[in-house]
Design an enzyme around this catalytic site. Structure first.
Site, short mmCIF file in Angstrom:
data_model
loop_
_atom_site.label_atom_id
_atom_site.label_comp_id
_atom_site.label_asym_id
_atom_site.label_seq_id
_atom_site.Cartn_x
_atom_site.Cartn_y
_atom_site.Cartn_z
CG ASN A 38 -1.59 1.17 1.61
OD1 ASN A 38 -1.85 1.97 0.60
ND2 ASN A 38 -2.41 1.08 1.96
N PRO A 39 0.68 1.77 -1.29
CG PRO A 39 1.36 2.64 -3.45
CD PRO A 39 0.53 1.17 -2.55
N GLY B 67 9.97 -6.35 5.42
CA GLY B 67 9.07 -5.55 6.34
C GLY B 67 9.67 -3.98 6.05
N GLY C 12 9.02 -1.58 9.09
CA GLY C 12 8.73 -0.58 9.68
C GLY C 12 9.87 0.14 10.13
CD GLU C 13 12.07 -2.85 13.89
OE1 GLU C 13 12.29 -3.03 14.76
OE2 GLU C 13 11.37 -4.12 13.77
#
Lengths: 173, 777
Positions: free
Chosen positions: B671-672, B741, B743-744
């Protein structure tokens, strides 16, 4: 002693220690106004009192007898979970992804409404070059004036985009 | 072309069009020679299109209910008192005045708290979530400055807060170690992360370094950091008989419920943790002392309890990222080939927790070199337990490594990007595994072009506009792909063609609920408005921790498994009267709310029709995700190339970041809209780490000195330029949806990119975060 919250009149709390923030949340269960620091450092508790933005955690509820308070719930009184009836700024926050966790969001939105009113009154900010001229809400001006509202997820760009979008549509009055 | 031919072509076109939407079932594990997820090949579906958050309308109206916004009848409030010495015992604890204060129900201390086991420390078992293995309010011993020693339970928060101020306590101080130097003098131990020692050696790196034509060898220091989610930690806790329900704000509903069940000697099914919204996590929203104290208080007084940490309380009870001292030495030939990479150092932790900040992780697979020497040693301090914070290890490890590479580039007179590409590995340098999907060079090239890297002055300190010195810097960011075992999903199809997808996962603002709905919709062949996602509840099967940037992959694999099981159930229900009669799960796909025969898309039956014929209202399937064997076959990571431009005042030393670009290589972006926000948010936390963030720790007494958001400086609106992000969008054929991933990864590399830009602007090399103006004057 009474206070008007989102158009409804209600009795103020008996305990004079109760902050406006805690009165909203714990007394009236209006949980849209958030508690982030309870020390006036984060802006999550921002509400509008007679159109001016204040930090409700630093305000005692009993100080506001007879005043008119608008919270995030009042901005979208006709709002629904489906998104109809949202305030234009609320709609723009969704479109510009001006939030992630959503915790600082009500404070950001209320603050932006108050901020625009301040600028219209001609109040200068730290970055205003000409103190005598009318204020133009450039991106830099908006960023400075919104700097009291912290966001830890890092939605800063989307928040400023949303405010600019609504300003350019001149629907924020 | 005849009319018949064109009709035939049109029919073929229809078949191909249908196949374009038709999604076969996905493989449920990823091994060499296996097939990739068919969703990767689907180019025109929901995946990859920007979708606004489905919980957006609730959040902008303030209508999303967080954990401190549940108000059961008869609820009481808690205020905590905290120890003011780092180690020792309570000598006297006078709670009489507090107990007599108006509105006070009880004061709970170690003398009257229910008996509880210490929580199992995180990592000690798959379901352990404890911050440490210390007992909570069970004895008079003090283990850190800030430890909760008493809980006042009162009718209102104001009454509890006031009564807390009436508690009088004296201590007998014990010996303590509260300075980093003192801890190092006591001796270091090799760090162990998830059972493995944090040490790697290949060849004789010290000898290679000594013999190298060019070398850099420096020490880098990073301070403590705090997550500072704007939502403070809070739980609303209700006992109904022996059933304990905790409305919490947590990244680990399942493990938390299991650990708390053990603490109170309950069966797992007697504890339910519900956490639909998390107001920012970043690693800090796990199980800490306050949920256990709250549950004990609720048990003691027989009423529901709300325990909300004050902002100061967050700093006393919730650990953050620990401090580190890292040596990075790189030896190279004149043309930039790395002969040796040495990355060693020390991080502080406590005697009772299990988090040795693993700052060598990024170095393990970053660059090719003839020899390596990597290690993390830990020393013990008497302080609040440190914990995971966004990209634990990588965030601070890349600061040291990527600063050192910039220093070496300057020493060699090479462009720092060219030096990085010169040492690009063709396989994982430590494990020897092939990379699953690594396109960092492409990210570097496209990012450099977009940023205008060719405008950078090679000589530092040579660009100036008025008082402002201008410089550019760059760095590589990296974060591993994880998919933890234990994930599961349950999918329920209803007769009105709706799918309910249940996962024990979390929404902290990453967009997980939205992205999960997109992925589930694509798999099931249903539009977004027919998908309902239920999550954040420990009664849902499986365990999906929001950590290690692994939620999306873990959910993806669980949804694949549940979808495949659901299709098998549907085929069983379809029976002999269905056009699909006799087909196996491998022969069908999902499209348009129907099961469709893969080699003949005209042969199909809708879910509704199947359910109606079987006279069923619903059909459901729950399944565990496959074991994450892909990580045993490939070296799997997300990557970024970070480009930064700074302006440093020659007069005040103030640094302003004027431009920053992150070029990411993180598999396929689902999801851009929400991915862009994740990347930007990580970068912003990296800017804070680079320029202002530090949890100030009084080394005389072990107390956090800036326990508030005024003196712990976070980036604010005016500090943040428009952040540009781009991505390769190259799917990894060895992961669910081709995704990694995200998120980090955003925070990694950022502090080094800023430090390198500051060097380019000023000629001053700052190896000690944060880069505050005093260090530049």
């Amino acid at each position: 002693m009474e206070i008007t919250i989102n158009g409804s009149t209600t009795a103020l709390p008996q305990d004079p220690r109760v902050s406006l923030l805690d009165f909203l949340r714990e007394g009236l269960h209006l949980f849209g106004t958030k508690k982030g620091c309870d020390q006036g450092a984060c802006g999550a508790c921002t509400v509008l009192v007679d159109g001016e933005r204040i930090l409700s955690c630093l305000a005692l509820a009993v100080q506001f007898e007879g005043r008119d308070v608008v919270t995030i719930e009042g901005l979208s009184a006709a709002g629904t979970a489906g998104g109809e009836g949202l305030h234009p700024l609320q709609q723009a926050f969704i479109g510009c992804d001006g939030f992630q966790c959503g915790y600082c969001t009500p404070g950001q939105i209320c603050s932006a409404v108050g901020m625009v009113a301040e600028a219209k009154r001609g109040s200068p900010s730290h970055v205003t070059a000409d103190l005598a001229a009318a204020v133009t809400l450039t991106r830099n001006e908006i960023q400075e004036r919104m700097s009291g509202n912290l966001c830890r997820c890092g939605a800063h760009n989307g928040i400023i985009d949303a405010i600019q979008q609504v300003l350019s549509a001149e629907v924020l009055s | 072309m005849s009319i018949i031919d064109s009709a035939k072509n049109a029919a073929q076109g229809l078949v191909q069009g249908a196949l374009g939407k038709l999604v076969p079932l996905a493989p449920d594990s990823w091994i060499p020679g296996g097939l990739p997820d068919p969703l990767i090949a689907r180019k025109h579906g929901l995946i990859g299109t920007p979708v606004s958050r489905l919980d957006g309308p609730l959040k902008v109206q303030g209508a999303a209910r967080f954990s401190a916004e549940v108000a059961p009848a008869g609820m009481v409030y808690v205020a905590l008192a905290y120890a003011t010495i780092p180690r020792g015992r309570i000598a006297t604890l006078d709670t009489q005045a507090a107990e007599a204060a108006p509105g006070v129900v009880r004061v709970m201390t170690h003398r009257n708290a229910p008996r509880m086991k210490p929580p199992a420390v995180f990592g000690s078992s798959p379901t352990a979530a404890g911050p440490s293995d210390l007992p909570i309010l069970q004895d008079d011993r003090i283990h850190w400055n800030g430890q909760p020693i008493a809980a006042v339970i009162a009718e209102t928060q104001e009454q509890a807060d006031h009564a807390r101020s009436l508690i009088h306590v004296t201590y007998e101080a014990g010996p303590s170690t509260t300075s980093f130097a003192g801890a190092k003098a006591n001796g270091a131990q090799i760090g162990r992360f998830m059972g493995q020692p944090l040490r790697n050696e290949i060849g004789d790196a010290e000898a290679e370094l000594a013999g190298a034509a060019h070398r850099v060898d420096h020490t880098y220091r990073t301070p403590r950091h705090s997550h500072n989610a704007i939502e403070p930690h809070a739980a609303t806790i209700v006992w109904e008989g022996d059933m304990l329900t905790i409305h919490d704000t947590t990244q680990m509903v399942t493990a938390e419920a299991r650990t708390i069940a053990d603490v109170f000697d309950l069966k797992p099914e007697q504890v339910r943790v519900i956490s639909p919204y998390v107001g920012g996590g970043f690693g800090g929203k796990g199980l800490w002392d306050h949920q256990i104290i709250g549950a004990a208080a609720a048990k003691l007084v027989g009423r529901p309890v709300r325990i909300t940490l004050s902002r100061e309380g967050v700093y006393r009870v919730i650990g953050g990222r620990t401090l580190s001292e890292q040596r990075v030495a790189i030896g190279a030939t004149a043309d930039g080939h790395f002969k040796a990479i040495i990355h060693t150092g020390t991080a502080a932790m406590t005697p009772h927790n299990a988090m040795p900040e693993p700052f060598i992780f990024a170095t393990r697979s970053g660059y090719a070199a003839d020899s390596f020497k990597l290690s993390v040693e830990t020393v013990k301090m008497n302080m609040l337990a440190n914990t995971f914070m966004r990209a634990p290890g990588e965030a601070i490890g890349t600061f040291a490594l990527e600063s050192a590479i910039d220093e070496l580039a300057a020493e060699l007179g090479m462009d720092p990007i060219a030096l990085r590409i010169r040492n690009e590995p063709d396989k994982d340098p430590i494990s020897g595994l092939p990379f699953s999907s690594r396109h960092i060079v492409e990210a570097w090239r496209s990012g450099a072009q977009r940023f205008g890297w060719d405008q950078r002055a090679p000589e530092p300190g040579t660009r100036r506009e008025g008082e402002w010195l201008i410089g550019m810097g760059c760095a590589t960011g990296t974060y591993p792909y994880h998919r933890m075992p234990g994930a599961a999903a349950r999918i329920t199809l209803t007769r009105d063609a709706k799918a309910i997808v249940e996962i024990a996962a979390h929404e902290m603002g990453m967009g997980t609920s939205t992205t999960t709905a997109m992925v589930a919709g694509e798999r099931l062949g249903l539009p977004l408005d027919r998908i309902e996602i239920r999550y954040g509840d420990s009664i849902i099967p499986g365990a999906i921790m929001a950590g290690g940037s692994q939620q999306t992959a873990a959910i993806g694999a669980a949804v694949i498994a549940a979808h495949n099981a659901l299709v098998a159930e549907l085929l069983k229900l379809a029976g002999n009267e269905s056009p699909l009669a006799g087909l196996s799960v491998d022969e069908v796909g999902s499209e348009g709310g129907a099961l469709v025969r893969l080699d003949d898309p005209a042969c199909r039956e809708t879910y509704q029709s199947i359910l109606a014929r079987a006279q069923r209202d619903t059909v459901a399937a729950a399944e565990q995700a496959s074991m994450p064997v892909e990580a045993m076959h490939w070296s799997m990571h997300s990557y970024s190339a970070i480009f930064c431009e700074v302006r440093v005042s020659a007069i005040t030393g103030e640094t302003r970041v004027s431009r920053i670009l992150g070029a990411f290589d993180c598999g396929r972006i689902l999801n851009p809209q929400t991915a862009r926000s994740q990347f930007r948010g990580g970068i912003i936390m990296g800017l804070g780490m680079a320029l202002m963030e530090e949890t100030l720790f009084d080394e005389r007494n072990g107390r956090v000195m800036n326990a508030n958001l005024s003196e712990y400086h976070l980036p604010v609106h005016l500090d943040i330029p428009e952040i540009d992000v781009m991505w390769t969008d190259i799917a990894d054929p060895h992961t669910p949806m081709g995704a990694h991933g995200i998120g980090e990864i955003g925070i990694t590399g950022v502090a080094a990119a800023v430090a390198n830009a500051v060097y380019n602007a000023t000629g001053k090399r700052i190896r000690d975060l944060p880069i505050t103006l005093d260090k530049l004057l």
